[in-house]
Design an enzyme around this catalytic site. Sequence first.
Site, PDB file in Angstrom:
ATOM      1  N   LYS A 179      31.467   7.800 -34.723  1.00  0.00           N
ATOM      2  CA  LYS A 179      31.241   6.483 -35.320  1.00  0.00           C
ATOM      3  C   LYS A 179      31.062   5.451 -34.207  1.00  0.00           C
ATOM      4  O   LYS A 179      31.976   5.201 -33.433  1.00  0.00           O
ATOM      5  CB  LYS A 179      32.417   6.109 -36.222  1.00  0.00           C
ATOM      6  N   THR A 210      37.571  -5.799 -42.190  1.00  0.00           N
ATOM      7  CA  THR A 210      37.105  -4.409 -42.134  1.00  0.00           C
ATOM      8  C   THR A 210      38.262  -3.409 -42.114  1.00  0.00           C
ATOM      9  O   THR A 210      38.072  -2.253 -41.747  1.00  0.00           O
ATOM     10  CB  THR A 210      36.234  -4.198 -40.881  1.00  0.00           C
ATOM     11  N   GLY A 212      40.515  -0.559 -43.019  1.00  0.00           N
ATOM     12  CA  GLY A 212      40.372   0.608 -43.887  1.00  0.00           C
ATOM     13  C   GLY A 212      39.029   1.299 -43.824  1.00  0.00           C
ATOM     14  O   GLY A 212      38.791   2.246 -44.574  1.00  0.00           O
ATOM     15  N   THR A 213      38.141   0.867 -42.914  1.00  0.00           N
ATOM     16  CA  THR A 213      36.805   1.467 -42.890  1.00  0.00           C
ATOM     17  C   THR A 213      36.843   2.963 -42.585  1.00  0.00           C
ATOM     18  O   THR A 213      36.130   3.748 -43.214  1.00  0.00           O
ATOM     19  CB  THR A 213      35.911   0.772 -41.851  1.00  0.00           C
ATOM     20  N   GLY A 214      37.668   3.385 -41.615  1.00  0.00           N
ATOM     21  CA  GLY A 214      37.699   4.796 -41.240  1.00  0.00           C
ATOM     22  C   GLY A 214      38.224   5.674 -42.350  1.00  0.00           C
ATOM     23  O   GLY A 214      37.660   6.739 -42.647  1.00  0.00           O
TER      24      GLY A 214
END
Length: 268
Positions: A179, A210, A212-214
């Site tokens: 990522k 942002t 919690g994106t992973g």
Amino acid sequence: MSISAAVPARVLTVAGSDSGGGAGIQADLKTMLALGTHGMSVLTAVTAQNSLGVRGAWELPAEAVRAQYRSVVDDIGVQAVKTGMLSSAVLVETVAELLAGTDAPVVVDPVGVSKHGDPLLAAEALDSVRTKLLPTATVATPNLDEVAQLTGIGVRDEADMRTAAAALLDFGPRWVVVKGGHLPGDPVDLLTDGTEEHWLRAPRHDNRHTHGTGCTLASAIACGLALGQDVPTAVRGAKAYVTGAIEAGFPLGAGIGPVDHGWRTRIG
């Protein structure tokens, strides 16, 4: 009005709790619901955290993790599993052993640090992640900090992403998503199995919320796999879902707010 009795695809998350609701088990279950699957959970740790950071973390005993996992898998069954915060070498090895005996695709998010830079994995657990956990993965989804932790490679550009992906594949996952959202410019991720390469690009949204994106990306990939999609299709769909969730992220508290897991329900 009749209610359908059809059973949705079943997805299991093995991860820690985020008391603020933006990441961890909470983000995973919201993602699973939003993408039409039935989410189930194995709790590995409890964290006290909010929009400003992690104030404390308490690991569950290995026997509690094993009992939760066996209770779900042996009775309900799973069509995909996602792992997140595993905290210690003992838990990494416990979960890796359970995954090795489960006939379902596995998405490993090798969580090392929180969005705020708080450590979520003991340094001595890194070798267990490399040698025990990553070999169980259908897809591994490290960010650039986690890439550096696991491989020692500092990624500065797309050529480095390719080098890092090769090093990660040597640990045994079938596919890797490196990522690249922390690089300058529009976000780009590299999905590869060492033969195919898929460069996944998206616009960068001017939104700092942002958190919690992973977790959300890995859970969304697991949902796609549980629904029978191949890996590239599942990852592309997950990327599109997360991009929309980032665009719709909203402020909570005094720090970094969460992505909006229910953004698709609020369109129009």
